[in-house]
Design a protein around this motif. Structure first.
Motif, PDB file in Angstrom:
ATOM      1  N   GLY A 156       0.802  -1.204   0.000  1.00 30.58           N
ATOM      2  CA  GLY A 156       0.000   0.000   0.000  1.00 30.58           C
ATOM      3  C   GLY A 156       0.839   1.261   0.000  1.00 30.58           C
ATOM      4  O   GLY A 156       0.310   2.379   0.024  1.00 30.58           O
ATOM      5  N   ARG A 157       2.154   1.086  -0.031  1.00 29.45           N
ATOM      6  CA  ARG A 157       3.094   2.209  -0.140  1.00 29.45           C
ATOM      7  C   ARG A 157       3.831   2.180  -1.468  1.00 29.45           C
ATOM      8  O   ARG A 157       4.214   3.214  -1.996  1.00 29.45           O
ATOM      9  CB  ARG A 157       4.146   2.133   0.978  1.00 29.45           C
ATOM     10  CG  ARG A 157       3.685   2.611   2.335  1.00 29.45           C
ATOM     11  CD  ARG A 157       4.777   2.351   3.362  1.00 29.45           C
ATOM     12  NE  ARG A 157       4.503   3.075   4.591  1.00 29.45           N
ATOM     13  CZ  ARG A 157       5.213   4.100   5.030  1.00 29.45           C
ATOM     14  NH1 ARG A 157       6.224   4.549   4.324  1.00 29.45           N
ATOM     15  NH2 ARG A 157       4.907   4.694   6.160  1.00 29.45           N
ATOM     16  N   GLN A 158       4.094   0.972  -1.956  1.00 23.49           N
ATOM     17  CA  GLN A 158       4.892   0.792  -3.168  1.00 23.49           C
ATOM     18  C   GLN A 158       4.179  -0.221  -4.058  1.00 23.49           C
ATOM     19  O   GLN A 158       4.054  -1.393  -3.694  1.00 23.49           O
ATOM     20  CB  GLN A 158       6.292   0.284  -2.815  1.00 23.49           C
ATOM     21  CG  GLN A 158       7.157  -0.004  -4.014  1.00 23.49           C
ATOM     22  CD  GLN A 158       8.524  -0.538  -3.610  1.00 23.49           C
ATOM     23  OE1 GLN A 158       8.849  -0.636  -2.433  1.00 23.49           O
ATOM     24  NE2 GLN A 158       9.332  -0.880  -4.599  1.00 23.49           N
ATOM     25  N   ALA A 159       3.719   0.216  -5.210  1.00 23.38           N
ATOM     26  CA  ALA A 159       3.052  -0.692  -6.128  1.00 23.38           C
ATOM     27  C   ALA A 159       4.024  -1.772  -6.582  1.00 23.38           C
ATOM     28  O   ALA A 159       5.197  -1.507  -6.854  1.00 23.38           O
ATOM     29  CB  ALA A 159       2.512   0.071  -7.334  1.00 23.38           C
ATOM     30  N   ILE A 160       3.524  -3.001  -6.668  1.00 24.72           N
ATOM     31  CA  ILE A 160       4.373  -4.145  -6.950  1.00 24.72           C
ATOM     32  C   ILE A 160       3.872  -4.849  -8.199  1.00 24.72           C
ATOM     33  O   ILE A 160       2.709  -5.260  -8.263  1.00 24.72           O
ATOM     34  CB  ILE A 160       4.370  -5.130  -5.754  1.00 24.72           C
ATOM     35  CG1 ILE A 160       4.897  -4.429  -4.495  1.00 24.72           C
ATOM     36  CG2 ILE A 160       5.205  -6.360  -6.063  1.00 24.72           C
ATOM     37  CD1 ILE A 160       4.742  -5.254  -3.235  1.00 24.72           C
ATOM     38  N   GLY A 161       4.731  -4.982  -9.210  1.00 27.66           N
ATOM     39  CA  GLY A 161       4.377  -5.728 -10.404  1.00 27.66           C
ATOM     40  C   GLY A 161       4.052  -7.165 -10.050  1.00 27.66           C
ATOM     41  O   GLY A 161       4.733  -7.788  -9.234  1.00 27.66           O
ATOM     42  N   GLY A 162       3.004  -7.682 -10.642  1.00 27.49           N
ATOM     43  CA  GLY A 162       2.555  -9.017 -10.294  1.00 27.49           C
ATOM     44  C   GLY A 162       1.555  -9.024  -9.163  1.00 27.49           C
ATOM     45  O   GLY A 162       1.048 -10.083  -8.791  1.00 27.49           O
ATOM     46  N   ALA A 163       1.293  -7.852  -8.615  1.00 27.90           N
ATOM     47  CA  ALA A 163       0.311  -7.734  -7.528  1.00 27.90           C
ATOM     48  C   ALA A 163      -0.496  -6.445  -7.712  1.00 27.90           C
ATOM     49  O   ALA A 163      -0.776  -5.740  -6.750  1.00 27.90           O
ATOM     50  CB  ALA A 163       1.004  -7.749  -6.174  1.00 27.90           C
ATOM     51  N   ALA A 164      -0.878  -6.167  -8.944  1.00 27.02           N
ATOM     52  CA  ALA A 164      -1.468  -4.866  -9.264  1.00 27.02           C
ATOM     53  C   ALA A 164      -2.751  -4.601  -8.492  1.00 27.02           C
ATOM     54  O   ALA A 164      -2.915  -3.528  -7.896  1.00 27.02           O
ATOM     55  CB  ALA A 164      -1.726  -4.776 -10.767  1.00 27.02           C
TER      56      ALA A 164
END
Length: 257
Positions: A156-164
């Motif tokens: 919820g602070r850093q968008a993560i590829g594979g977990a959009a």
């Protein structure tokens, strides 16, 4: 983290996701601080086991089996808790799901399940609980403060590829918590967002085949947090003196970058 500055005797705390993981550990920790626990999850047998352990340790716990994603369930649940206990001082929205994987070819149902539990259910339960938290905060015989704790995530602070979509739901939780904090601060309802990194829970068990294995291998490469570590942080947040608000708390494993 010391909790000696305050305690929760005489309060009622509702914890979702209380049948396992962070929710269960939080329920046990807050019961040890003197709170009466309203335990909420779908698995009634597991809730009864947690409640029995709390009672055996001298605490107080009531069981409210519920699928909080159901239509109208949030209002019904809060009404049942109020009927049994008469008040609500603390709400911990710990229920959540982490269905991750590449967006291309992802089942649409996974995206919806993330939104239904991580966002919609949290919003609905918070909406139903807010008037009662405000009432608890202004109760002259109580603590003079109430607490709403939402479990967000590092995602919820850093968008993560594979977990959009999972990231999107946790960004929503963090944003909602901050905006609500601003609205309720003057009413002495403290709104806090707790953002764990990798925690050893059942979350990864629900990830689909072909994605789960990679995710679990990454978890295994870390000295992950235990649910009790996050529960300790939540307990710290809700046991501060009335004039102290911990609005946001990020908790990672030491070796998680």
């Amino acid at each position: 983290m010391s909790t000696s500055a305050a305690h929760l005797a005489g309060t009622v705390t509702l914890v979702t996701g209380a049948s396992s993981g962070i929710g269960e550990a939080t329920a046990r920790s807050l019961a040890a601080q003197g709170a009466t626990l309203a335990l909420v999850a779908r698995r009634e047998e597991r809730l009864e086991s947690v409640a029995a352990d709390i009672r055996a340790s001298g605490g107080s716990a009531l069981v409210f089996p519920s699928d909080i994603t159901g239509d109208g369930e949030a209002v019904s649940l809060v009404e049942r808790v109020l009927a049994e206990t008469g008040r609500l001082d603390v709400l911990v929205n710990a229920a959540g799901i982490m269905l991750v994987g590449p967006a291309l070819d992802a089942p649409a149902g996974e995206w919806q399940r993330n939104v239904d539990l991580n966002v919609s259910a949290l919003l609905n339960l918070t909406h139903a609980a807010l008037p009662h938290l405000v009432a608890a905060a202004r109760d002259d015989e109580g603590r003079g403060v109430a607490d709403l704790v939402n479990i967000s995530s590092v995602a919820g602070r850093q968008a993560i590829g594979g977990a959009a979509v999972y990231s999107a739901t946790k960004f929503a939780v963090t944003a909602f918590s901050e905006a609500l904090r601003q609205e309720l601060a003057a009413r002495h309802v403290r709104v806090s967002s707790v953002e764990p990194g990798a925690v050893a829970t059942e979350l990864t068990d629900h990830i689909r085949d072909g994605v789960r294995e990679h995710n679990q291998a990454w978890y295994a490469s870390l000295e992950t947090l235990r649910p009790e570590d996050v529960a300790d942080a939540i307990t710290y947040v809700v046991t501060r003196p009335r004039h102290v608000a911990v609005n946001e708390l990020l908790v990672r494993p030491t070796d998680q970058v």
